[in-house]
Scaffold this motif. Sequence first.
Motif, mmCIF file in Angstrom:
data_model
loop_
_atom_site.group_PDB
_atom_site.id
_atom_site.type_symbol
_atom_site.label_atom_id
_atom_site.label_comp_id
_atom_site.label_asym_id
_atom_site.label_seq_id
_atom_site.Cartn_x
_atom_site.Cartn_y
_atom_site.Cartn_z
ATOM 1 N N ALA A 275 -9.747 38.593 0.448
ATOM 2 C CA ALA A 275 -10.773 38.461 -0.889
ATOM 3 C C ALA A 275 -10.960 38.644 -1.928
ATOM 4 C CB ALA A 275 -12.115 39.727 0.171
ATOM 5 N N ASP A 276 -10.056 39.271 -2.274
ATOM 6 C CA ASP A 276 -9.790 38.513 -4.127
ATOM 7 C C ASP A 276 -8.889 37.311 -4.700
ATOM 8 O OD1 ASP A 276 -10.346 41.505 -4.116
ATOM 9 O OD2 ASP A 276 -8.139 42.269 -4.606
ATOM 10 N N THR A 277 -8.113 36.205 -4.148
ATOM 11 C CA THR A 277 -7.758 35.566 -4.017
ATOM 12 C C THR A 277 -8.157 34.606 -2.928
ATOM 13 O OG1 THR A 277 -5.998 35.779 -2.593
ATOM 14 C CG2 THR A 277 -5.789 35.865 -4.900
ATOM 15 N N HIS A 278 -8.841 34.559 -2.091
ATOM 16 C CA HIS A 278 -9.667 34.031 -1.042
ATOM 17 C C HIS A 278 -8.598 32.910 -0.371
ATOM 18 C CE1 HIS A 278 -13.541 34.660 -2.643
ATOM 19 N NE2 HIS A 278 -13.193 34.494 -4.390
ATOM 20 N N MET A 279 -7.221 33.723 -0.099
ATOM 21 C CA MET A 279 -5.992 33.596 0.225
ATOM 22 C C MET A 279 -6.640 33.908 1.915
ATOM 23 S SD MET A 279 -3.367 33.248 -2.194
ATOM 24 C CE MET A 279 -1.990 31.570 -0.855
ATOM 25 N N LEU A 280 -6.181 32.400 2.570
ATOM 26 C CA LEU A 280 -5.494 32.777 3.951
ATOM 27 C C LEU A 280 -4.229 33.161 4.478
ATOM 28 C CD1 LEU A 280 -6.509 33.589 6.945
ATOM 29 C CD2 LEU A 280 -7.179 31.291 7.838
ATOM 30 N N TYR A 281 -3.320 33.947 5.061
ATOM 31 C CA TYR A 281 -2.133 34.256 5.595
ATOM 32 C C TYR A 281 -2.065 33.597 7.029
ATOM 33 C CZ TYR A 281 -1.185 35.600 0.882
ATOM 34 O OH TYR A 281 -1.357 35.342 -0.201
ATOM 35 N N LEU A 282 -1.749 32.890 8.005
ATOM 36 C CA LEU A 282 -1.148 32.606 8.988
ATOM 37 C C LEU A 282 0.367 32.834 10.226
ATOM 38 C CD1 LEU A 282 -3.220 29.854 10.443
ATOM 39 C CD2 LEU A 282 -4.263 32.095 9.824
ATOM 40 N N ALA A 283 0.654 34.138 10.254
ATOM 41 C CA ALA A 283 1.841 34.025 10.815
ATOM 42 C C ALA A 283 1.710 34.310 12.192
ATOM 43 C CB ALA A 283 2.135 35.709 10.154
ATOM 44 N N GLY A 284 2.789 34.011 12.803
ATOM 45 C CA GLY A 284 2.983 33.693 14.031
ATOM 46 C C GLY A 284 3.617 34.765 14.968
ATOM 47 N N LYS A 285 3.485 35.474 15.610
ATOM 48 C CA LYS A 285 4.525 36.298 16.827
ATOM 49 C C LYS A 285 5.899 35.735 17.342
ATOM 50 C CE LYS A 285 4.659 41.164 19.942
ATOM 51 N NZ LYS A 285 4.024 41.519 20.702
ATOM 52 N N GLY A 286 6.702 36.169 16.742
ATOM 53 C CA GLY A 286 8.229 35.355 17.167
ATOM 54 C C GLY A 286 8.663 33.588 16.162
ATOM 55 N N ASP A 287 7.681 34.002 15.426
ATOM 56 C CA ASP A 287 7.912 32.822 14.531
ATOM 57 C C ASP A 287 8.209 33.328 13.022
ATOM 58 O OD1 ASP A 287 5.974 31.671 15.835
ATOM 59 O OD2 ASP A 287 4.425 31.083 14.847
ATOM 60 N N LYS A 299 -15.973 21.565 2.712
ATOM 61 C CA LYS A 299 -14.916 21.506 3.451
ATOM 62 C C LYS A 299 -13.878 20.825 2.694
ATOM 63 C CE LYS A 299 -17.921 18.910 7.208
ATOM 64 N NZ LYS A 299 -18.329 18.298 7.845
ATOM 65 N N PRO A 300 -12.663 20.226 2.422
ATOM 66 C CA PRO A 300 -12.292 20.884 3.557
ATOM 67 C C PRO A 300 -12.113 22.668 3.572
ATOM 68 C CG PRO A 300 -10.451 20.125 2.070
ATOM 69 C CD PRO A 300 -11.977 20.320 1.361
ATOM 70 N N TYR A 301 -12.903 23.474 4.459
ATOM 71 C CA TYR A 301 -13.416 24.723 4.562
ATOM 72 C C TYR A 301 -11.331 25.128 4.211
ATOM 73 C CZ TYR A 301 -17.240 23.659 6.244
ATOM 74 O OH TYR A 301 -18.695 22.948 6.358
ATOM 75 N N LEU A 302 -10.047 25.097 4.767
ATOM 76 C CA LEU A 302 -9.565 25.510 4.739
ATOM 77 C C LEU A 302 -8.050 24.234 4.472
ATOM 78 C CD1 LEU A 302 -8.874 27.377 8.113
ATOM 79 C CD2 LEU A 302 -9.638 28.127 6.194
ATOM 80 N N GLN A 303 -7.848 24.577 2.772
ATOM 81 C CA GLN A 303 -7.222 24.157 2.110
ATOM 82 C C GLN A 303 -5.715 24.135 2.103
ATOM 83 O OE1 GLN A 303 -8.989 23.970 -1.256
ATOM 84 N NE2 GLN A 303 -10.304 22.220 -1.165
ATOM 85 N N TYR A 304 -4.601 23.830 3.188
ATOM 86 C CA TYR A 304 -3.385 23.911 3.852
ATOM 87 C C TYR A 304 -2.567 24.264 1.506
ATOM 88 C CZ TYR A 304 1.206 24.245 4.771
ATOM 89 O OH TYR A 304 2.858 23.574 4.164
ATOM 90 N N LEU A 305 -2.206 24.763 1.615
ATOM 91 C CA LEU A 305 -1.379 25.354 0.649
ATOM 92 C C LEU A 305 0.602 25.427 0.744
ATOM 93 C CD1 LEU A 305 -3.163 28.085 -1.278
ATOM 94 C CD2 LEU A 305 -3.690 26.112 -1.540
ATOM 95 N N MET A 306 1.207 25.721 1.360
ATOM 96 C CA MET A 306 2.241 26.481 1.699
ATOM 97 C C MET A 306 2.424 26.703 2.810
ATOM 98 S SD MET A 306 5.278 26.005 -1.796
ATOM 99 C CE MET A 306 4.084 25.442 -2.672
#
Length: 478
Positions: A275-287, A299-306
């Motif tokens: 919530a401090d940086t407004h960054m979302l991290y996505l990590a898959g189980k087994g990835d 829009k765009p609500y989710l801006q891909y970074l890296m």
Amino acid sequence: MSWRPAYRSSKFRNVYGKASSREECYEGVPITRNVHDNHFCAINPKFLAVVTESSGGGSFLVIPIYKTGRVDPHHPKVCGHQGSVLDIKWNPFRDNIIASCSEDCTVRIWEIPDGGLRRNMTEALLVFTGHSRKVGLIEWHPTCSGILFSAGYDGKILLWNLEEAKVVKMFDSHSDVILCMSFNTDGSLLATSCKDKKLRIMDARSGRVLQEADCKRHRVGRVVFLGNTKRVLTTGVSQWNTRQVALWDQEDLSVPISEEEIDGLSGLLFPFYDADTHMLYLAGKGDGNIRYYEVSPEKPYLQYLMEFSSPAPQKGLGMMPKRGMDVGECEVFRFYKLVTMKGLVEPISMIVPRRAEKFQDDIYPMTAGTEPALTAEEWLSGINKGPILISLKENYKRPNPAGPKSAKRERRALAIKGLDLLENVSSKTDNEFLRMFYRQQDELKRLQKELGDKDERIRQLELELHNLKNTEGYLCGF
């Protein structure tokens, strides 16, 4: 006019993941092989806790955060449960208190001594029994001391008051196994995902369902509140069996604001929101990778970074609270990755590449501290308060400047095939230097490819010339 991506104005566009060296990892950890969809670890600035493989009951290790390296095979454990441990969570206000839940249908509260365990711990501070089936999830209240929520395979959520050591409320609005729980910032709302394919937003005190979505097109697996934005993000599977994220308005779950497909892999996708940086991290189980985005109100609500990539698959990920970040290195997030096959816990730091000659207040706003805003009695009476915020400026330590020998080694390492990348370079920011370095690498690759193509062309011409001479010699013979 040249096209520019929208995220270029973000100060987090160059955030990169840095895996810790072997000396900074935890090796020889007997990580559990349980297939329950959870992280099996919990971290705070004092301790690392990991659920371990054991026979005849459940147990977990508690290691002081500074004791990196190989873990003693006979390291003391917390081993009071009669069944496998399914979830563990540290108290956000007291670093020595940890809660655990298990297949033995109990929730237990433990107090870890300073410095870690000297012998196996079997006696819990508190033992709660109230679920009729195994307990798969536990969550501490984010602003109130002494309030804990537990969710069992019986489809019930129990609200526990630790100050009085009793259950306060039971929520029975779910018809199947509860998969995830998430609080909003002040802890007044609770979002849940369930195996019955429904997303619910509930009043955290009464359990009354305020909003409900029947997610048939987007089967919800995990849910997280996005801070104070009044939005909820879910991860799940689309109707074409692709992994997907969806963004919802917490006041209207009739239809998602946006949906985005991620990939076609099958592992559960875990969301982590800062919530401090407004960054979302996505990590898959087994990835082996971690994708990260910046969340924006428009829009765009989710801006891909890296994306951070690693060859080792992750069983689970723990995250360090913001007050445990290395502020001097501009670290904005830190994961602790469980690698079961290697018995390894690997810290992964997310770093903003900039010089930290002073405290960077633009990437470190006021954040939640260790002082609770309310007592259990106050919160149960109907009072809502946000977390008490602290500044991380006190944690700032200016990095030691590298000595001349270190600078010389770096200069030698950056000299590629006689090309000195630091030649005629004025003092610039780290970002500019990194961009120049990558441009030089790309140029070298292009030149190497061009040289290879010319060598191949020379060989072809030499072969044609040789064939031509042989033909002329053959004709002269006649």
